[in-house]
Design a protein around this motif. Structure first.
Motif, PDB file in Angstrom:
ATOM      1  N   ALA A 153     -36.882   2.458  11.994  1.00 23.41           N
ATOM      2  CA  ALA A 153     -36.419   1.233  12.658  1.00 23.41           C
ATOM      3  C   ALA A 153     -35.981   0.198  11.627  1.00 23.41           C
ATOM      4  O   ALA A 153     -34.914  -0.416  11.767  1.00 23.41           O
ATOM      5  CB  ALA A 153     -37.516   0.666  13.557  1.00 23.41           C
ATOM      6  N   LEU A 154     -36.781  -0.008  10.589  1.00 22.84           N
ATOM      7  CA  LEU A 154     -36.412  -0.980   9.555  1.00 22.84           C
ATOM      8  C   LEU A 154     -35.094  -0.601   8.880  1.00 22.84           C
ATOM      9  O   LEU A 154     -34.235  -1.460   8.638  1.00 22.84           O
ATOM     10  CB  LEU A 154     -37.527  -1.091   8.517  1.00 22.84           C
ATOM     11  CG  LEU A 154     -38.828  -1.726   8.999  1.00 22.84           C
ATOM     12  CD1 LEU A 154     -39.892  -1.650   7.921  1.00 22.84           C
ATOM     13  CD2 LEU A 154     -38.600  -3.162   9.455  1.00 22.84           C
ATOM     14  N   LYS A 155     -34.942   0.675   8.581  1.00 22.00           N
ATOM     15  CA  LYS A 155     -33.701   1.127   7.947  1.00 22.00           C
ATOM     16  C   LYS A 155     -32.498   0.945   8.869  1.00 22.00           C
ATOM     17  O   LYS A 155     -31.419   0.528   8.436  1.00 22.00           O
ATOM     18  CB  LYS A 155     -33.821   2.587   7.523  1.00 22.00           C
ATOM     19  CG  LYS A 155     -34.742   2.789   6.337  1.00 22.00           C
ATOM     20  CD  LYS A 155     -34.791   4.243   5.926  1.00 22.00           C
ATOM     21  CE  LYS A 155     -35.621   4.419   4.664  1.00 22.00           C
ATOM     22  NZ  LYS A 155     -35.547   5.782   4.143  1.00 22.00           N
ATOM     23  N   MET A 156     -32.687   1.247  10.138  1.00 18.32           N
ATOM     24  CA  MET A 156     -31.574   1.127  11.081  1.00 18.32           C
ATOM     25  C   MET A 156     -31.242  -0.336  11.374  1.00 18.32           C
ATOM     26  O   MET A 156     -30.070  -0.675  11.577  1.00 18.32           O
ATOM     27  CB  MET A 156     -31.882   1.900  12.365  1.00 18.32           C
ATOM     28  CG  MET A 156     -31.878   3.411  12.174  1.00 18.32           C
ATOM     29  SD  MET A 156     -30.332   4.047  11.489  1.00 18.32           S
ATOM     30  CE  MET A 156     -29.206   3.695  12.828  1.00 18.32           C
ATOM     31  N   ILE A 157     -32.240  -1.199  11.400  1.00 15.14           N
ATOM     32  CA  ILE A 157     -31.966  -2.634  11.555  1.00 15.14           C
ATOM     33  C   ILE A 157     -31.135  -3.109  10.365  1.00 15.14           C
ATOM     34  O   ILE A 157     -30.146  -3.819  10.517  1.00 15.14           O
ATOM     35  CB  ILE A 157     -33.270  -3.441  11.680  1.00 15.14           C
ATOM     36  CG1 ILE A 157     -33.954  -3.154  13.025  1.00 15.14           C
ATOM     37  CG2 ILE A 157     -32.998  -4.944  11.526  1.00 15.14           C
ATOM     38  CD1 ILE A 157     -35.385  -3.674  13.117  1.00 15.14           C
ATOM     39  N   GLY A 158     -31.537  -2.697   9.166  1.00 12.04           N
ATOM     40  CA  GLY A 158     -30.787  -3.060   7.963  1.00 12.04           C
ATOM     41  C   GLY A 158     -29.353  -2.551   8.020  1.00 12.04           C
ATOM     42  O   GLY A 158     -28.411  -3.274   7.675  1.00 12.04           O
ATOM     43  N   LEU A 159     -29.190  -1.308   8.448  1.00 10.12           N
ATOM     44  CA  LEU A 159     -27.845  -0.742   8.561  1.00 10.12           C
ATOM     45  C   LEU A 159     -27.031  -1.521   9.584  1.00 10.12           C
ATOM     46  O   LEU A 159     -25.871  -1.870   9.336  1.00 10.12           O
ATOM     47  CB  LEU A 159     -27.921   0.735   8.955  1.00 10.12           C
ATOM     48  CG  LEU A 159     -26.566   1.414   9.205  1.00 10.12           C
ATOM     49  CD1 LEU A 159     -25.771   1.509   7.912  1.00 10.12           C
ATOM     50  CD2 LEU A 159     -26.761   2.770   9.843  1.00 10.12           C
ATOM     51  N   ASN A 160     -27.629  -1.800  10.718  1.00 13.18           N
ATOM     52  CA  ASN A 160     -26.932  -2.508  11.787  1.00 13.18           C
ATOM     53  C   ASN A 160     -26.476  -3.892  11.315  1.00 13.18           C
ATOM     54  O   ASN A 160     -25.335  -4.287  11.572  1.00 13.18           O
ATOM     55  CB  ASN A 160     -27.847  -2.619  13.023  1.00 13.18           C
ATOM     56  CG  ASN A 160     -27.079  -2.782  14.309  1.00 13.18           C
ATOM     57  OD1 ASN A 160     -25.903  -2.483  14.385  1.00 13.18           O
ATOM     58  ND2 ASN A 160     -27.763  -3.270  15.319  1.00 13.18           N
ATOM     59  N   VAL A 161     -27.352  -4.594  10.624  1.00 14.48           N
ATOM     60  CA  VAL A 161     -26.999  -5.924  10.097  1.00 14.48           C
ATOM     61  C   VAL A 161     -25.859  -5.810   9.096  1.00 14.48           C
ATOM     62  O   VAL A 161     -24.922  -6.614   9.104  1.00 14.48           O
ATOM     63  CB  VAL A 161     -28.234  -6.605   9.478  1.00 14.48           C
ATOM     64  CG1 VAL A 161     -27.849  -7.837   8.663  1.00 14.48           C
ATOM     65  CG2 VAL A 161     -29.249  -6.970  10.552  1.00 14.48           C
TER      66      VAL A 161
END
Length: 164
Positions: A153-161
């Motif tokens: 989740a943290l990695k995907m939030i970072g990617l999304n941002v």
């Protein structure tokens, strides 16, 4: 068999973390001992990374996870929408084909959400043959799938941002 030790998953290299991120954990009532430990593992990872806006919602079973996630997203105000969801559940094979139908339905539901929502929905649903296999995935020889879901989740939030 997938082995987390053969990947870089546990290396949290997302760059600058979104410290004010909101993550919604949607978990099932079925197999509560396992599901609760998956939630605990996810919360430990978030706490270790300074993420404290974590909301937990409970649904009866894994089949209901996609519906709840979509409903939570639709009902959240524009300034209150989550940055990610984690679907947490455990489906243990029984003596009937019910296992196959539930696993396919929840998998398809999460895929559909990932293609329609503008935020990631992490698949934290164990699909195992027996309880021993589930226990091996909440801190046993196969790692801790709740922790892995939070890192994802943290990695995907970072990617999304980074892509916005």
């Amino acid at each position: 068999m997938a082995d987390v030790n053969n990947s870089n998953l546990l290396q949290l290299n997302t760059g600058i973390l979104k410290k004010d991120a909101c993550v919604v954990l949607v978990k099932t009532e079925w197999n509560a001992t396992i599901v609760d430990e998956m939630e605990n593992g996810a919360r430990r990872v978030f706490a270790a990374n300074g993420i404290d806006n974590i909301i937990t919602k409970v649904v009866p079973g894994s089949f209901e996870l996609p519906f709840a996630i979509k409903k939570i997203w639709d009902n959240a105000g524009l300034g209150q929408r989550p940055d990610a969801f984690i679907a947490i559940g455990t489906v243990i094979r029984g003596d009937t084909p019910h296992f196959d139908y539930v696993c396919k339905a929840v998998t398809d539901g999460v895929v559909n959400l990932n293609l329609t929502l503008p935020v990631p929905v992490i698949f934290g649903v164990l699909t195992v043959d027996n309880e021993q296999q589930a226990l091996e995935r909440i801190g046993g020889k196969h790692g801790h799938k709740g922790e892995e879901a939070a890192i994802t989740a943290l990695k995907m939030i970072g990617l999304n941002v980074s892509l916005d």
